[in-house]
Design an enzyme around this catalytic site. Structure first.
Site, PDB file in Angstrom:
ATOM      1  N   SER A  88       0.828  -1.211   0.000  1.00 19.81           N
ATOM      2  CA  SER A  88       0.000   0.000   0.000  1.00 19.81           C
ATOM      3  C   SER A  88       0.862   1.262   0.000  1.00 19.81           C
ATOM      4  O   SER A  88       2.003   1.257   0.460  1.00 19.81           O
ATOM      5  CB  SER A  88      -0.912   0.025   1.221  1.00 19.81           C
ATOM      6  OG  SER A  88      -1.703  -1.133   1.274  1.00 19.81           O
TER       7      SER A  88
HETATM    8  N1  SAH Z   1      -1.170  -4.363   3.838  1.00 20.17           N
HETATM    9  C1  SAH Z   1      -0.587  -4.868   2.643  1.00 20.17           C
HETATM   10  C2  SAH Z   1      -1.523  -4.655   1.479  1.00 20.17           C
HETATM   11  C3  SAH Z   1      -1.486  -5.810   0.569  1.00 20.17           C
HETATM   12  S1  SAH Z   1      -2.659  -5.790  -0.744  1.00 20.17           S
HETATM   13  C4  SAH Z   1       0.738  -4.216   2.363  1.00 20.17           C
HETATM   14  O1  SAH Z   1       0.928  -3.043   2.726  1.00 20.17           O
HETATM   15  O2  SAH Z   1       1.601  -4.844   1.770  1.00 20.17           O
HETATM   16  C5  SAH Z   1      -3.996  -6.745  -0.060  1.00 20.17           C
HETATM   17  C6  SAH Z   1      -3.687  -8.169   0.343  1.00 20.17           C
HETATM   18  O3  SAH Z   1      -4.951  -8.767   0.661  1.00 20.17           O
HETATM   19  C7  SAH Z   1      -3.086  -9.046  -0.759  1.00 20.17           C
HETATM   20  O4  SAH Z   1      -1.895  -9.614  -0.279  1.00 20.17           O
HETATM   21  C8  SAH Z   1      -4.152 -10.111  -1.008  1.00 20.17           C
HETATM   22  O5  SAH Z   1      -3.616 -11.383  -1.313  1.00 20.17           O
HETATM   23  C9  SAH Z   1      -4.891 -10.136   0.319  1.00 20.17           C
HETATM   24  N2  SAH Z   1      -6.253 -10.665   0.217  1.00 20.17           N
HETATM   25  C10 SAH Z   1      -7.165 -10.470  -0.769  1.00 20.17           C
HETATM   26  N3  SAH Z   1      -8.306 -11.133  -0.506  1.00 20.17           N
HETATM   27  C11 SAH Z   1      -8.115 -11.770   0.687  1.00 20.17           C
HETATM   28  C12 SAH Z   1      -8.937 -12.609   1.491  1.00 20.17           C
HETATM   29  N4  SAH Z   1     -10.176 -12.952   1.151  1.00 20.17           N
HETATM   30  N5  SAH Z   1      -8.422 -13.091   2.639  1.00 20.17           N
HETATM   31  C13 SAH Z   1      -7.156 -12.760   3.037  1.00 20.17           C
HETATM   32  N6  SAH Z   1      -6.339 -11.964   2.315  1.00 20.17           N
HETATM   33  C14 SAH Z   1      -6.799 -11.479   1.158  1.00 20.17           C
END
Ligand code: SAH
Length: 211
Positions: free
Chosen positions: A62
């Site tokens: 993010s």
């Molecule tokens: N906080 C993270 C943001 C990652 S993007 C950072 O700063 O790096 C969002 C993440 O949510 C991705 O890694 C994706 O795989 C995860 N995600 C999407 N759908 C999901 C679900 N149903 N359950 C768990 N994780 C999920």
């Protein structure tokens, strides 16, 4: 973590301040955390730019301003146990781990979760428990949580997450698909209060099997 703050990190701190982030603890955590360790080495030179960046598996780390905004919203409440949905790179997790007693984090892609776990261990952040699972279901055995941060956009607020929120607890969640709104939800007994913060852009909170 014993890491000194670089010029690039201080500059990012200034950008966040100008954008309205005023919580000094949040700013310090962001300035101290080596964001370059949460992305592919080839992007490390962009680590302290205020942008989201690709981390593989079609996912992104993010934007620092979004991490700061969501963390600042959370910190306006008294949170000791926090659930993060969407571990991704583990960067938001690392920020939370420096500010909150106990952090729980769920990720559906095992490979990302594995890398995130290793990064947190290397930074000596040991107050985090991680789970390979579906964020739509939350983490029932560890509930209730004082705070829940969802870092992927949900088409609707997941019912299980509301149920796992403590009385008086707060959830920060982007809601929508094409058009997404960062939403702050508070639970008071059976009453739910929602406040819309603004338009945002996140990868989707996927409904489907774990990878
Ligand atoms: N906080 C993270 C943001 C990652 S993007 C950072 O700063 O790096 C969002 C993440 O949510 C991705 O890694 C994706 O795989 C995860 N995600 C999407 N759908 C999901 C679900 N149903 N359950 C768990 N994780 C999920």
């Amino acid at each position: 973590m014993g890491l000194s703050t670089s010029g690039a990190a201080r500059k990012l701190g200034q950008i966040l301040r100008q954008a309205g982030i005023s919580n000094e603890q949040v700013l310090a955590a962001i300035e101290q955390t080596p964001r370059q360790l949460f992305m592919p080495e080839s992007l490390a030179h962009k680590a302290f730019e205020n942008t989201a960046l690709p981390i593989g598996n079609g996912q992104t780390i993010s934007q620092p301003l979004m991490v700061a905004t969501m963390t600042q919203l959370l910190m306006q409440h008294d949170c000791h146990r926090v659930l993060e949905v969407g571990t991704g790179s583990g960067y938001q997790t690392a920020i939370l781990a420096q500010l909150i007693d106990k952090v729980f984090s769920i990720e559906r892609i095992a490979q990302l979760q594995y890398q995130a776990k290793r990064r947190l261990r290397n930074l000596d952040l040991h107050n985090v428990a991680m789970r390979h699972g579906d964020g739509w279901e939350g983490w029932r055995s560890k509930a209730p949580f004082d705070g829940i941060i969802v870092t992927a956009a949900a088409t609707e607020v997941p019912r299980a997450l509301v149920e796992q929120l403590a009385d008086g607890g707060v959830m920060i969640i982007p809601v929508g698909s094409e058009q997404q709104t960062l939403t702050v939800l508070r639970r008071f007994g059976e009453q739910i209060e929602q406040q819309r913060i603004g338009d945002v852009r996140f990868v989707p909170l996927v409904k489907g099997e774990l990878l």
